[in-house]
Design a protein around this motif. Structure first.
Motif, PDB file in Angstrom:
ATOM      1  N   LYS A   1      23.359 -41.130  49.995  1.00  0.00           N
ATOM      2  CA  LYS A   1      22.061 -41.611  50.464  1.00  0.00           C
ATOM      3  C   LYS A   1      21.253 -42.194  49.313  1.00  0.00           C
ATOM      4  O   LYS A   1      20.586 -43.219  49.455  1.00  0.00           O
ATOM      5  N   ALA A   2      21.316 -41.531  48.144  1.00  0.00           N
ATOM      6  CA  ALA A   2      20.600 -42.051  46.980  1.00  0.00           C
ATOM      7  C   ALA A   2      21.171 -43.387  46.536  1.00  0.00           C
ATOM      8  O   ALA A   2      20.436 -44.284  46.093  1.00  0.00           O
ATOM      9  N   LEU A   3      22.491 -43.551  46.680  1.00  0.00           N
ATOM     10  CA  LEU A   3      23.130 -44.792  46.242  1.00  0.00           C
ATOM     11  C   LEU A   3      22.799 -45.968  47.163  1.00  0.00           C
ATOM     12  O   LEU A   3      22.950 -47.127  46.754  1.00  0.00           O
ATOM     13  N   THR A   4      22.363 -45.697  48.385  1.00  0.00           N
ATOM     14  CA  THR A   4      21.931 -46.806  49.242  1.00  0.00           C
ATOM     15  C   THR A   4      20.654 -47.443  48.697  1.00  0.00           C
ATOM     16  O   THR A   4      20.387 -48.609  48.937  1.00  0.00           O
ATOM     17  N   ARG A   5      19.873 -46.640  47.955  1.00  0.00           N
ATOM     18  CA  ARG A   5      18.675 -47.176  47.313  1.00  0.00           C
ATOM     19  C   ARG A   5      19.015 -47.883  46.005  1.00  0.00           C
ATOM     20  O   ARG A   5      18.377 -48.861  45.634  1.00  0.00           O
ATOM     21  N   TYR A   6      20.023 -47.360  45.319  1.00  0.00           N
ATOM     22  CA  TYR A   6      20.437 -47.944  44.034  1.00  0.00           C
ATOM     23  C   TYR A   6      21.924 -48.295  44.102  1.00  0.00           C
ATOM     24  O   TYR A   6      22.766 -47.635  43.485  1.00  0.00           O
ATOM     25  N   PRO A   7      22.281 -49.328  44.870  1.00  0.00           N
ATOM     26  CA  PRO A   7      23.704 -49.640  45.081  1.00  0.00           C
ATOM     27  C   PRO A   7      24.437 -50.083  43.818  1.00  0.00           C
ATOM     28  O   PRO A   7      25.666 -50.040  43.775  1.00  0.00           O
ATOM     29  N   ARG A   8      23.710 -50.490  42.784  1.00  0.00           N
ATOM     30  CA  ARG A   8      24.365 -50.944  41.563  1.00  0.00           C
ATOM     31  C   ARG A   8      24.627 -49.820  40.562  1.00  0.00           C
ATOM     32  O   ARG A   8      25.188 -50.059  39.503  1.00  0.00           O
TER      33      ARG A   8
ATOM     34  N   MET B   1      21.849 -31.168  54.399  1.00  0.00           N
ATOM     35  CA  MET B   1      22.423 -32.305  53.702  1.00  0.00           C
ATOM     36  C   MET B   1      23.354 -31.815  52.589  1.00  0.00           C
ATOM     37  O   MET B   1      22.938 -31.050  51.723  1.00  0.00           O
ATOM     38  N   THR B   2      24.608 -32.226  52.642  1.00  0.00           N
ATOM     39  CA  THR B   2      25.562 -31.790  51.640  1.00  0.00           C
ATOM     40  C   THR B   2      25.370 -32.563  50.340  1.00  0.00           C
ATOM     41  O   THR B   2      24.627 -33.547  50.274  1.00  0.00           O
ATOM     42  N   ARG B   3      26.066 -32.108  49.317  1.00  0.00           N
ATOM     43  CA  ARG B   3      25.979 -32.758  48.008  1.00  0.00           C
ATOM     44  C   ARG B   3      26.458 -34.207  48.087  1.00  0.00           C
ATOM     45  O   ARG B   3      25.800 -35.128  47.576  1.00  0.00           O
ATOM     46  N   GLU B   4      27.595 -34.427  48.737  1.00  0.00           N
ATOM     47  CA  GLU B   4      28.143 -35.783  48.835  1.00  0.00           C
ATOM     48  C   GLU B   4      27.233 -36.691  49.658  1.00  0.00           C
ATOM     49  O   GLU B   4      27.008 -37.858  49.303  1.00  0.00           O
ATOM     50  N   GLU B   5      26.713 -36.171  50.769  1.00  0.00           N
ATOM     51  CA  GLU B   5      25.799 -36.962  51.600  1.00  0.00           C
ATOM     52  C   GLU B   5      24.541 -37.318  50.819  1.00  0.00           C
ATOM     53  O   GLU B   5      24.028 -38.444  50.938  1.00  0.00           O
ATOM     54  N   SER B   6      24.053 -36.366  50.040  1.00  0.00           N
ATOM     55  CA  SER B   6      22.843 -36.601  49.258  1.00  0.00           C
ATOM     56  C   SER B   6      23.048 -37.704  48.227  1.00  0.00           C
ATOM     57  O   SER B   6      22.195 -38.573  48.042  1.00  0.00           O
ATOM     58  N   ILE B   7      24.200 -37.678  47.555  1.00  0.00           N
ATOM     59  CA  ILE B   7      24.482 -38.701  46.548  1.00  0.00           C
ATOM     60  C   ILE B   7      24.637 -40.066  47.204  1.00  0.00           C
ATOM     61  O   ILE B   7      24.096 -41.077  46.715  1.00  0.00           O
TER      62      ILE B   7
ATOM     63  N   ASN C   1      12.573 -29.484  47.304  1.00  0.00           N
ATOM     64  CA  ASN C   1      13.449 -28.783  48.233  1.00  0.00           C
ATOM     65  C   ASN C   1      14.672 -29.671  48.455  1.00  0.00           C
ATOM     66  O   ASN C   1      14.691 -30.548  49.300  1.00  0.00           O
ATOM     67  N   TYR C   2      15.713 -29.424  47.675  1.00  0.00           N
ATOM     68  CA  TYR C   2      16.866 -30.319  47.673  1.00  0.00           C
ATOM     69  C   TYR C   2      17.596 -30.332  49.010  1.00  0.00           C
ATOM     70  O   TYR C   2      18.154 -31.364  49.400  1.00  0.00           O
ATOM     71  N   ARG C   3      17.599 -29.226  49.722  1.00  0.00           N
ATOM     72  CA  ARG C   3      18.328 -29.190  50.990  1.00  0.00           C
ATOM     73  C   ARG C   3      17.676 -30.084  52.035  1.00  0.00           C
ATOM     74  O   ARG C   3      18.340 -30.560  52.952  1.00  0.00           O
ATOM     75  N   GLU C   4      16.382 -30.312  51.905  1.00  0.00           N
ATOM     76  CA  GLU C   4      15.685 -31.160  52.873  1.00  0.00           C
ATOM     77  C   GLU C   4      15.656 -32.621  52.437  1.00  0.00           C
ATOM     78  O   GLU C   4      15.924 -33.516  53.237  1.00  0.00           O
ATOM     79  N   VAL C   5      15.315 -32.874  51.180  1.00  0.00           N
ATOM     80  CA  VAL C   5      15.119 -34.260  50.737  1.00  0.00           C
ATOM     81  C   VAL C   5      16.257 -34.764  49.870  1.00  0.00           C
ATOM     82  O   VAL C   5      16.339 -35.958  49.591  1.00  0.00           O
ATOM     83  N   GLY C   6      17.150 -33.864  49.439  1.00  0.00           N
ATOM     84  CA  GLY C   6      18.321 -34.281  48.695  1.00  0.00           C
ATOM     85  C   GLY C   6      18.011 -34.908  47.352  1.00  0.00           C
ATOM     86  O   GLY C   6      16.929 -34.739  46.779  1.00  0.00           O
ATOM     87  N   LEU C   7      18.970 -35.666  46.853  1.00  0.00           N
ATOM     88  CA  LEU C   7      18.828 -36.304  45.560  1.00  0.00           C
ATOM     89  C   LEU C   7      17.751 -37.384  45.585  1.00  0.00           C
ATOM     90  O   LEU C   7      17.104 -37.652  44.572  1.00  0.00           O
ATOM     91  N   SER C   8      17.533 -37.996  46.755  1.00  0.00           N
ATOM     92  CA  SER C   8      16.498 -39.032  46.867  1.00  0.00           C
ATOM     93  C   SER C   8      15.125 -38.460  46.555  1.00  0.00           C
ATOM     94  O   SER C   8      14.295 -39.116  45.918  1.00  0.00           O
ATOM     95  N   GLY C   9      14.855 -37.229  46.994  1.00  0.00           N
ATOM     96  CA  GLY C   9      13.579 -36.600  46.687  1.00  0.00           C
ATOM     97  C   GLY C   9      13.408 -36.348  45.203  1.00  0.00           C
ATOM     98  O   GLY C   9      12.311 -36.502  44.659  1.00  0.00           O
ATOM     99  N   PHE C  10      14.499 -35.961  44.543  1.00  0.00           N
ATOM    100  CA  PHE C  10      14.438 -35.770  43.099  1.00  0.00           C
ATOM    101  C   PHE C  10      14.156 -37.098  42.403  1.00  0.00           C
ATOM    102  O   PHE C  10      13.336 -37.168  41.480  1.00  0.00           O
TER     103      PHE C  10
ATOM    104  N   ASP D   1      18.520 -23.600  42.736  1.00  0.00           N
ATOM    105  CA  ASP D   1      18.487 -23.470  41.280  1.00  0.00           C
ATOM    106  C   ASP D   1      19.437 -24.441  40.583  1.00  0.00           C
ATOM    107  O   ASP D   1      19.575 -24.389  39.367  1.00  0.00           O
ATOM    108  N   ALA D   2      20.110 -25.289  41.346  1.00  0.00           N
ATOM    109  CA  ALA D   2      21.043 -26.256  40.765  1.00  0.00           C
ATOM    110  C   ALA D   2      20.325 -27.579  40.550  1.00  0.00           C
ATOM    111  O   ALA D   2      20.501 -28.538  41.293  1.00  0.00           O
ATOM    112  N   HIS D   3      19.491 -27.628  39.534  1.00  0.00           N
ATOM    113  CA  HIS D   3      18.635 -28.781  39.327  1.00  0.00           C
ATOM    114  C   HIS D   3      19.381 -29.953  38.700  1.00  0.00           C
ATOM    115  O   HIS D   3      20.087 -29.779  37.703  1.00  0.00           O
ATOM    116  N   PRO D   4      19.219 -31.134  39.261  1.00  0.00           N
ATOM    117  CA  PRO D   4      19.696 -32.318  38.550  1.00  0.00           C
ATOM    118  C   PRO D   4      18.834 -32.544  37.302  1.00  0.00           C
ATOM    119  O   PRO D   4      17.745 -31.983  37.177  1.00  0.00           O
ATOM    120  N   THR D   5      19.327 -33.340  36.401  1.00  0.00           N
ATOM    121  CA  THR D   5      18.543 -33.737  35.236  1.00  0.00           C
ATOM    122  C   THR D   5      18.532 -35.255  35.149  1.00  0.00           C
ATOM    123  O   THR D   5      19.465 -35.922  35.614  1.00  0.00           O
TER     124      THR D   5
END
Length: 232
Positions: free
Chosen positions: A9-16, A1-7, A97-106, A58-62
């Motif tokens: 996907k997360a925005l589908t949960r929080y469209p606003r 899952m790429t960075r853009e795809e991850s973001i 594991n960001y590569r598997e669950v992406g930003l949604s997992g975070f 090691d590129a952790h979101p905050t």
């Protein structure tokens, strides 16, 4: 899952949520609402920063709470920094594991942290396991690391004990699985697909459920927002 795809996907949960691209990463601003069984809603206004090299391990979101309706101030005892930054990366074995669950997992982990902060606001006690902040918390984890690793190895070895020695290395989900037409390493003179493939696949799934083995903390203060980052 790429960075853009991850973001996305997360925005589908929080469209606003609002998205702001910056030179060093992407900022997402919006609200997370926790609803209790009694029907009461608790709203957290969030600012989530996604670095450019995400989803590197090691590129952790905050995540920072800019505003909430819990009443009163939440601080270090609720694992929240003075600026509202959540301490969600400790202990190390809770890492995402960001590569598997992406930003949604975070964000799932952030939501869990917010629910614990909600309970702390009403009880004065942080629920569940927690480490101290800064170097003290890191030392606590490092002291427990040998025991944590021994427990992980014991559980993993129990799962693979019935496999032939020549097949045990393939129980690691990170090791590519043999092709069906390959001869099975067990020495049965049978194709892998007709021999151990099914049983080994089941073992790999159970080993994957154990998660990543506990690892030593990296020396830089990247996993704990209570430790200031060094300027590059």
């Amino acid at each position: 899952m790429t960075r853009e795809e991850s973001i996305q996907k997360a925005l589908t949960r929080y469209p606003r949520w609002r998205v702001v691209d910056k030179p060093d990463g992407t900022v997402l601003v919006g609200s997370i609402v926790l609803s209790t069984p009694s029907g009461q809603d608790f709203r957290f206004r969030m600012r989530v920063f996604v670095p450019l090299d995400f989803p590197h391990s090691d590129a952790h979101p905050t995540a920072r709470v800019m505003k909430h309706n819990l009443g009163g101030n939440l601080g270090a005892d609720a694992h929240m920094g003075l600026d509202g930054t959540l301490c969600v990366q400790m202990p190390e074995r809770h890492q995402v594991n960001y590569r598997e669950v992406g930003l949604s997992g975070f964000l799932d982990q952030v939501t869990l942290h917010l629910d614990r902060a909600r309970l702390y606001a009403f009880t004065g006690r942080y629920p569940g396991e927690a480490y101290d902040h800064n170097d003290k918390g890191r030392r606590q984890y490092q002291q427990e690391l040998p025991q944590l690793l021994a427990e992980y190895v014991h559980r993993r070895d129990a799962l693979i004990a019935h496999l032939p020695m020549s097949l045990r290395r393939y129980a690691d989900p990170r090791v590519p699985l043999l092709e069906n037409r390959a001869w099975c390493p067990c020495g049965s003179d049978t194709r892998f697909g007709d021999c151990h493939r099914r049983g080994l696949t089941q073992v790999r799934m159970r080993v994957a459920e154990l998660g990543e083995p506990p690892r030593p903390l990296i020396p830089a203060g990247l996993r704990n927002p209570f430790t200031p980052r060094r300027r590059r």
